[in-house]
Motif scaffolding. Structure first.
Motif, short mmCIF file in Angstrom:
data_model
loop_
_atom_site.label_atom_id
_atom_site.label_comp_id
_atom_site.label_asym_id
_atom_site.label_seq_id
_atom_site.Cartn_x
_atom_site.Cartn_y
_atom_site.Cartn_z
N THR A 177 9.98 2.44 -8.78
CA THR A 177 8.87 3.39 -9.44
C THR A 177 7.98 3.84 -8.08
O THR A 177 8.41 3.39 -6.96
CB THR A 177 7.75 2.60 -10.17
N THR A 178 7.00 5.06 -8.33
CA THR A 178 6.48 5.15 -7.29
C THR A 178 5.51 4.15 -6.30
O THR A 178 5.51 3.98 -5.10
CB THR A 178 5.29 6.44 -7.54
N LEU A 179 5.14 3.31 -7.52
CA LEU A 179 4.52 1.98 -7.11
C LEU A 179 4.99 1.19 -6.26
O LEU A 179 4.70 0.87 -5.00
CB LEU A 179 3.84 1.34 -8.12
N ALA A 180 6.42 0.98 -6.82
CA ALA A 180 7.25 0.04 -5.82
C ALA A 180 7.77 0.48 -4.49
O ALA A 180 7.58 -0.25 -3.47
CB ALA A 180 8.56 -0.45 -6.60
N GLN A 181 8.12 2.07 -4.47
CA GLN A 181 8.28 2.57 -3.00
C GLN A 181 6.95 2.55 -2.23
O GLN A 181 7.15 2.21 -0.95
CB GLN A 181 8.46 4.08 -3.51
N ILE A 182 5.62 2.48 -2.83
CA ILE A 182 4.46 2.40 -1.98
C ILE A 182 4.24 1.05 -1.36
O ILE A 182 4.09 0.98 -0.21
CB ILE A 182 3.29 2.86 -2.89
N ILE A 183 4.65 -0.08 -2.21
CA ILE A 183 4.58 -1.36 -1.35
C ILE A 183 5.62 -1.71 -0.52
O ILE A 183 5.27 -2.40 0.41
CB ILE A 183 4.60 -2.31 -2.53
N TYR A 184 6.95 -1.10 -0.62
CA TYR A 184 7.96 -1.34 0.13
C TYR A 184 7.61 -0.59 1.26
O TYR A 184 7.69 -1.30 2.58
CB TYR A 184 8.82 -0.63 -0.39
N MET A 185 7.11 0.57 1.57
CA MET A 185 6.54 1.23 2.68
C MET A 185 5.38 0.50 3.28
O MET A 185 5.45 0.53 4.63
CB MET A 185 6.58 2.74 2.43
N ALA A 186 4.30 0.36 2.38
CA ALA A 186 3.16 -0.11 3.01
C ALA A 186 3.42 -1.57 3.92
O ALA A 186 2.73 -1.76 5.11
CB ALA A 186 2.20 -0.28 2.09
N ASP A 187 4.29 -2.30 3.44
CA ASP A 187 4.57 -3.69 3.89
C ASP A 187 5.38 -3.21 5.13
O ASP A 187 5.22 -4.13 6.15
CB ASP A 187 5.59 -4.30 3.09
N TYR A 188 6.03 -2.22 5.52
CA TYR A 188 6.77 -1.94 6.47
C TYR A 188 5.90 -1.07 7.85
O TYR A 188 6.38 -1.33 8.71
CB TYR A 188 7.79 -1.00 6.24
N ILE A 189 5.02 -0.35 7.35
CA ILE A 189 3.96 0.45 8.12
C ILE A 189 2.82 0.00 8.49
O ILE A 189 1.86 0.73 9.14
CB ILE A 189 4.47 2.03 7.76
N GLU A 190 2.51 -1.24 7.60
CA GLU A 190 0.85 -1.40 7.78
C GLU A 190 0.29 -1.52 9.29
O GLU A 190 1.35 -1.86 10.23
CB GLU A 190 0.44 -2.74 6.97
N PRO A 191 -0.91 -1.17 9.58
CA PRO A 191 -1.13 -0.94 11.06
C PRO A 191 -0.74 -1.75 12.10
O PRO A 191 -0.58 -1.30 13.25
CB PRO A 191 -2.84 -0.92 10.94
N ALA A 192 -0.70 -3.08 11.71
CA ALA A 192 -0.24 -4.32 12.73
C ALA A 192 1.36 -3.96 12.94
O ALA A 192 1.75 -5.08 13.94
CB ALA A 192 -0.81 -5.50 12.42
N ARG A 193 2.18 -3.50 12.18
CA ARG A 193 3.46 -3.52 12.31
C ARG A 193 3.75 -2.68 13.93
O ARG A 193 3.24 -1.56 13.98
CB ARG A 193 4.31 -2.86 11.29
N ASP A 194 4.63 -3.27 14.54
CA ASP A 194 5.16 -2.67 15.95
C ASP A 194 6.49 -3.13 16.15
O ASP A 194 6.72 -4.23 16.68
CB ASP A 194 4.09 -3.31 16.98
N PHE A 195 7.42 -1.95 15.93
CA PHE A 195 8.81 -2.34 16.22
C PHE A 195 9.26 -0.59 16.51
O PHE A 195 8.66 0.09 16.24
CB PHE A 195 9.50 -2.95 14.99
N ASP A 196 10.49 -0.70 17.20
CA ASP A 196 10.93 0.76 17.45
C ASP A 196 11.26 1.24 16.10
O ASP A 196 11.87 0.73 15.20
CB ASP A 196 12.18 0.29 18.15
N GLY A 197 10.86 2.65 15.81
CA GLY A 197 10.85 3.32 14.74
C GLY A 197 9.96 3.21 13.61
O GLY A 197 9.62 4.01 12.69
N VAL A 198 8.71 2.41 14.00
CA VAL A 198 7.66 2.31 13.24
C VAL A 198 6.98 3.71 12.97
O VAL A 198 6.25 4.17 11.95
CB VAL A 198 6.79 1.28 13.41
N GLU A 199 6.81 4.47 14.08
CA GLU A 199 6.04 5.59 14.03
C GLU A 199 6.68 6.77 13.26
O GLU A 199 5.90 7.40 12.73
CB GLU A 199 5.58 6.08 15.46
N GLN A 200 8.03 6.67 13.36
CA GLN A 200 8.83 7.71 12.65
C GLN A 200 8.79 7.41 11.19
O GLN A 200 8.68 8.21 10.34
CB GLN A 200 10.23 7.48 13.17
N ALA A 201 8.64 6.00 10.88
CA ALA A 201 8.37 5.28 9.55
C ALA A 201 7.05 5.83 8.82
O ALA A 201 7.08 6.45 7.69
CB ALA A 201 8.69 4.00 9.38
#
Ligand code: GDP
Ligand code: FE
Ligand code: FE
Ligand code: FE
Length: 196
Positions: A126-150
């Motif tokens: 669902t949209t909610l599941a997509q949001i949690i999947y992405m929020a976990d990946y891009i939350e502000p402390a995440r720092d990896f190659d590609g996170v800005e593109q994500a």
């Protein structure tokens, strides 16, 4: 976000207190950043903001549980028996959702599915599941190659962002000779080939 009582009997503060008891401080800070990111995305994409807050806060609820708790839950809730051959990375969402239901009294299946699929994704999200999947990946402390593109993709198209994360996580796992959970492959097949 003020809770209505529809999805949890707890206030946000009560829920926070229960989660804090389960997690190390760094992990507790992470789930609050995921909540904040998820609430922003819910507003942008027209999802339920209260569910986004709850799902963001609880998504890693079971992350620090001992393996025995997951093995017991797989048996008790009669989940896919193959799950016992995996590990915390796969269990804390898929099995953790059952612990969230029984221990926190959160029964909303859309919230529980968002937790279940936050690590591996799923063919149907669902949209909610997509949001949690992405929020976990891009939350502000995440720092990896590609996170800005994500982050850029997430602000433009949730579907393209899910495809991006799914492909990059799979490539990372392959590069590191890690076992691929079958659902991760299902997610890849559902989201990546037709997104190009
Ligand atoms: P976190 O709980 O906030 O740290 O993040 P996640 O729940 O999204 O991811 C937990 C870990 O699971 C990450 O290190 C992922 O790379 C890993 N992971 C995701 N899919 C798979 C998979 O199919 N197989 C394996 N072995 N690990 C995976
Ligand atoms: Fe997680
Ligand atoms: Fe994730
Ligand atoms: Fe997380």
């Amino acid at each position: 976000v003020t809770y209505t009582g529809r999805y949890t009997a707890d206030s946000r503060d009560q829920l926070l207190a229960k989660i804090e008891k389960q997690l190390k401080p760094a992990r507790f800070a992470h789930v609050q950043r995921v909540e904040h990111t998820a609430v922003k995305l819910a507003k942008q994409y027209g999802a339920n903001v209260e569910k986004a807050s709850i799902a963001g806060l609880v998504h890693d609820y079971a992350k620090q549980r001992p393996d025995e708790d997951f093995i017991a839950a797989i048996r008790h809730y009669q989940l896919d028996p193959d799950l016992v051959n995996w590990n915390n990375a796969i269990w804390h969402g898929l099995v953790g959702a059952e612990l969230i239901k029984s221990e926190l009294g959160i029964y909303d299946e859309e919230i529980l599915d968002a937790v279940r699929y936050h690590t591996t994704g799923n063919r149907y999200m669902t949209t909610l599941a997509q949001i949690i999947y992405m929020a976990d990946y891009i939350e502000p402390a995440r720092d990896f190659d590609g996170v800005e593109q994500a982050r850029l993709l997430t602000s433009q198209s949730l579907e393209l962002a899910v495809a991006y994360q799914t492909k990059h996580t799979l490539m990372y796992l392959l590069e590191n000779n890690q076992r691929i959970y079958p659902k991760t492959i299902d997610t890849y097949n559902a989201w990546v080939p037709q997104s190009g």
